[in-house]
Design an enzyme around this catalytic site. Structure first.
Site, short mmCIF file in Angstrom:
data_model
loop_
_atom_site.label_atom_id
_atom_site.label_comp_id
_atom_site.label_asym_id
_atom_site.label_seq_id
_atom_site.Cartn_x
_atom_site.Cartn_y
_atom_site.Cartn_z
CG ASP A 17 -1.71 1.19 1.45
OD1 ASP A 17 -2.31 1.68 0.48
OD2 ASP A 17 -1.74 1.69 2.59
CG ASP A 19 -1.69 7.82 0.62
OD1 ASP A 19 -1.28 8.97 0.82
OD2 ASP A 19 -2.01 7.39 -0.50
CG ASP A 195 -2.49 2.62 6.43
OD1 ASP A 195 -2.58 2.36 5.20
OD2 ASP A 195 -2.95 3.65 6.93
#
Length: 254
Positions: A17, A19, A195
Site C-alpha cells: 500500500d 499512504d 495500514d
C-alpha cells in the site's frame, strides 16, 4: 527497531500500500512526501525478487509514481481498477462505469459548503476527505450514503478520515489474485503490507496463497504481523536487500 517478522526470503513477492505504509498520511493527498531513498530501496528489493514488487493503492497509478519520482513498477491503482502487471507495461483499466455526474455534484457541493472538507475526483472513483474536520465524520458518512443510495453497482469504502466511492468490480484482494496468476508473481509467497481497512482484502488474499499480511499501526486486522509506524516499516524495507542477499548465499551454499 526491526520487527520480529520471518526472515525475508527470495521466494517472496511484495504488495505494498502507499499512504500510511510507504508514506505518512497527510492532511491532503498532495501533501504527502516520500523519502528520497524510497524508490531506490524498492528497486533494489525488486531486483532480488525477480521483479515481484507491486504498489497496491487507492490512488491512481500515475499519482503514486509522481510522488515516488519513479515510473514503471507493477502496480494496482484505484483499488485495482487500474493495473500494470509487469514493470514497464502500459496501464490497463477495468471497463466499468464511473460514478455519475449527480453523485459528483452532490459530494462536491457538500464539501464546498463545509470548510476543511476535501472532495477528490479520481475519474472512475471519488473520495471525500475529512482529516481536517473529524467532527464531520458522521455527516460525511450520511452524505455519501445518500448520494449513492440508488446506485447498486457502487461500493463505499470507509478508510482513515476518508470515504471513497468506486465501482464494486475491484478491490485490493482481487488485484493481488490477478498478480498471483502471472509472472513474476506466480508461484511466490505473497506478503501484503498496509495500514487501512481497505487493505484487509489484500491481507486475506495473501493468506489464501500461503503468504501473510503486515499491518502498520493499530486496529483489528486479518494480517498475521503488525508494526507500529511507517518509519519502522521503512527501516525494515531498507534492510531487506542485504537480508535477501544473505538468504541467497545461504541457499546456494553446499
Amino acid at each position: 527497531m526491526t520487527p520480529d517478522f520471518p526472515a525475508p526470503r527470495t521466494d517472496w513477492c511484495l504488495f505494498l500500500d502507499f499512504d500510511g505504509t510507504l508514506v505518512e498520511i497527510a492532511e491532503s493527498p498532495d501533501a504527502v512526501r516520500a523519502e528520497r531513498h524510497l524508490a531506490a530501496t524498492l528497486t533494489a528489493i525488486s531486483a532480488r525478487l525477480g521483479g515481484a514488487v507491486a504498489i497496491v493503492s487507492g490512488r491512481p497509478i500515475a499519482e503514486v509514481e509522481r510522488h515516488l519520482d519513479h515510473e514503471g513498477f507493477p502496480a494496482a491503482g484505484l483499488h485495482g481498477l487500474e493495473m500494470r502487471m509487469r514493470a514497464g507495461q502500459p496501464i490497463s483499466r477495468v471497463d466499468v462505469s464511473a460514478p455519475d455526474k449527480g453523485i459528483r455534484d452532490a459530494l462536491a457541493s457538500f464539501a464546498a459548503g463545509r470548510p476543511g472538507l476535501l472532495f477528490e475526483d479520481k475519474g472512475i472513483a471519488l473520495a471525500l476527505h475529512y482529516r481536517a474536520r473529524p467532527d464531520l465524520a458522521d455527516a460525511c458518512r450520511d452524505a455519501v450514503k445518500d448520494a449513492v443510495a440508488r446506485h447498486g453497482n457502487l461500493q463505499v469504502l470507509e478508510g482513515k478520515m476518508v470515504f471513497e466511492v468506486k465501482p464494486a468490480a475491484a478491490d485490493k484482494g482481487r488485484a493481488v489474485r490477478r498478480f498471483m496468476d502471472e509472472a513474476p508473481f506466480a508461484g511466490r509467497v505473497p506478503v501484503f503490507a498496509g495500514d487501512d481497512v481497505t487493505d484487509e482484502d489484500g491481507f486475506r488474499a495473501a493468506a489464501a496463497f500461503g503468504g501473510f499480511g503486515i499491518k502498520i499501526g493499530a486496529g483489528e486486522t486479518a494480517a498475521r504481523w503488525r508494526i507500529g509506524t511507517v518509519a519502522e516499516f521503512l527501516r525494515w524495507l531498507v534492510a531487506m536487500p542485504g537480508r535477501l542477499d544473505r538468504a541467497a548465499r545461504e541457499t546456494a551454499a553446499p
